[in-house]
Design an enzyme around this catalytic site. Sequence first.
Site, PDB file in Angstrom:
ATOM      1  N   CYS A  89       0.813  -1.212   0.000  1.00  0.00           N
ATOM      2  CA  CYS A  89       0.000   0.000   0.000  1.00  0.00           C
ATOM      3  C   CYS A  89       0.849   1.265   0.000  1.00  0.00           C
ATOM      4  CB  CYS A  89      -0.948  -0.003   1.185  1.00  0.00           C
ATOM      5  SG  CYS A  89      -2.116  -1.380   1.078  1.00  0.00           S
ATOM      6  N   HIS A 104      -8.872   3.863  -0.917  1.00  0.00           N
ATOM      7  CA  HIS A 104      -7.468   3.517  -1.000  1.00  0.00           C
ATOM      8  C   HIS A 104      -7.139   2.750  -2.277  1.00  0.00           C
ATOM      9  CE1 HIS A 104      -3.492   2.408  -0.011  1.00  0.00           C
ATOM     10  NE2 HIS A 104      -3.726   1.318   0.661  1.00  0.00           N
TER      11      HIS A 104
END
Lengths: 403, 483
Positions: free
Chosen positions: A88, A344
């Site tokens: 991420c 996200h």
Amino acid sequence: MARGIKDKVVILGMGCSKFGERWDCDAEDLMVEAYSECIADAGIATAQIDAAWLATAKEELHSGKGGLPLSFALRLPNIPVTRVENFCASGSEALRGAAYAVASGACDIALALGVEKLKDTGYGGLPEASRGVLNMMWWANYSAPGAFAQLASAYRVKHGIDTDELKRAMAHVSVKSHENGALNEKAHLRNRITEERVINANMIAEPLGVFDCCGVSDGAACAIVTTPEIAKSLGKTDLVSIKAMQLSVSNGTESGFSDWDGSHFHTARIASRRAYEEAGVSDPRRQISLAEVHDCFSITELVTMEDLFLSEEGKAWRDVLDGFYDADGGLPCQIDGGLKCFGHPIGASGLRMIYEMYLQLHGRAGARQVKDPSLGLTHNLGGAPHQNVCSVAIVGHLLGPGY
Amino acid sequence: MIGITGFGAYVPRLRLTRQQIADGQPGGARGKTIAGERAICNWDEDAITLAVEAARDCLQERNCLTGITLASTTAPFADRQNAGIVAAALDLDEDLQSMDVGGAQRAGTTALITALRSGCEGGERLVVASEHRVTRAGAPHEVRFGDGAAALSIGATDVIAELRAAETRTVDFVDHFRAADAAQDYYWEERWIRDEGVMKIVPPVVEAALAQADMAAGDIDHVILPSPVPGVGARLAAQLEFQEAALAETFDKTIGDTGAAHPLLRLAAVLSRARAGEKILLAAFGQGTDVLILETTAAIGTRQPRLGVTGALAQRRPISDYAKYLSFAGLIDRELGMRAEGDNKTALTQLYRRRDLILGLVGGECEKCGTRQLPRSRYCVNPKCNALDTQKPFAFADVPARVLTWSADHLSFTPDPPSYYGLIAFEGGGRMFANFAEVDAGAVDVGSVMRMAFRVKEHDRKRNFRRYFWKAVPDGGSQGKEQ
């Protein structure tokens, strides 16, 4: 420690797509949307870019594993394009590649672009991984919320916090981000929520309810970086420079050795210490004006404030409840709405955080503009609490105040 | 002399009551209260995982195994040795003779007789019998069957029970059958099974065994007789004039009939309370009959299982409802959601390379700094050591662990949501981010004591493969939390 890249690289331009369920967009559309804003902001031509870094983590969704998707989407003139992925924190990794290229002198102008198209799976949450490889044979079958929820159990026990009190502090983390996100037209979620609604929401992974989790979105963000000298030669003034970019990666100690208690991020403490050293920051709670942290889940943001040494250990939940991280608090956090409201899209998030800092430092953040920020910190984390990669970056005015 | 040297058993924790079954049928229970229950496999248990637990219950440090037999009519693989999987999970030396035995309800006793007669050169043989018995929903046998396993170690030293006689008859009496490609049994009329089958085939073989041992029915202290039809075991005992007090516990209303495992499971229960010099008669029925007579030695009582049948029964957990059982047993086609669509193809190359980790939960112990770690890696995980290639294998399966962090995940796919998992720390070092099993809401928190259990990790429904790994279960049922 190495000398670092403080003030060697400035941001020439940035762009960010609208984040959300972009049912009508391919990854190509998202890349072009962010890039169009960025190249116009930079005021240069595509042909002036020497090299590019593409961050995208889930190759199943349109982008492929090499540099081709970005080169195709922007019709780049056969320049080097490198795809990077680091869970991420991939977006931050792309910027690090571009910044290092400029700092080294290998490139005059470099592009970093992060993109992720997550909404083609048919369900909420991140795409399920294939389970054929070794890790999947012995790791617990886990989801992202389940992995990060682990923090809450250890943090609660370590600091002797009442379950309901911690849940309320976590709720305030989300309420605060939604207040900010409501003002941001590029955010995915723009509704205001109440603590009561957060606390009573459906459980996802105990003790995280649905409003303790960030959204899942499509999106892209990008930056064009160069040296201060080149930027000035292009007529740019009031430059935003990179003060620090640090990355710390787990090596299995937390999950395989001892002394880590599960209540915090070992890597975040290392990355933030290094970043403060690179940037010359000695009192982060006072010197940092704004923070964009990796609030994939409310509890992640809460413990991260301690790992960044912005709150004392065991006290972040009190700071949160006291409003210290609210828009009008001592150190606004997630002033753009954060992952909570943007969602996200893996490859894009790190660059989206920098984008907000860039806008704020230039005084271009509109309704959510903070008064005279000097240093902005971004924290981008990938993996799970027990094994992760953690990026901490600090940006500010070139040779500006704040020191 | 060759004999039994140790014993163990395992009963899966979940219980399905006869009331739940009755209430789940179209006719319902018609207002009646029905007593009794059966043991059922959790969604991640099968004949192999039950066998592993029974074997662990039996085995002790002093066992030196040279052979293993797995007896089962419900083993998951038709062509991949099931006993080999059990052996790997037990982290047994690969210098091992192994075999699967199946095909009849007396597979367990046949394996036992064969082991007792085979001689045990250089070590012991482990005989494990295990069954995961699924019928069609509402079949008469659904209430009578049970899931469970038993294990017996056979050797020449420290014998606790010696073989005094063994008799076998093979008769193709088809009371029921299950074709090779069928999931469930087909049965014939019970009165015929009782009168023409059991009551005619078993008695002469019992009498022959008694004659071989030079004993009379009244000499037998513990009698274990088959009862494929309700009541026929008692009828046999009466006809053969065994003492009523000698009739061993049947577990028909607590566990159910565990098929090929049942005579061995009942034997394990008898051995745990038998005294020296007692005589045990054990019979099984299935296309013929096996009868054994054993006599306990003075060493009985020196060897006890970890939990045994009684200990396993104490870990009982009720299942909430019949529909959940049907789902676990694969008897209804439930919607599993898109998250269950992921491909669970196993790289068999990878599985083989790390079979000691995946099947045996073997990690490493650094010979330089002593750090235990999972998995075993090239460089030591201790940041103050990081030595290269210094780790010797270390087995974590029997090491207790404590919960460091946990969550109950309602998002990721599991057949039994929520999915509990977390980081656990093994006593003496070593950590693992592990799936938990057998967790009741509120039963696990930071500090809870866990024990590792071999379970099914993934079902690859596309290829009919199942992958096993180890999960952390609350030790001592759900009451493992440290006070």
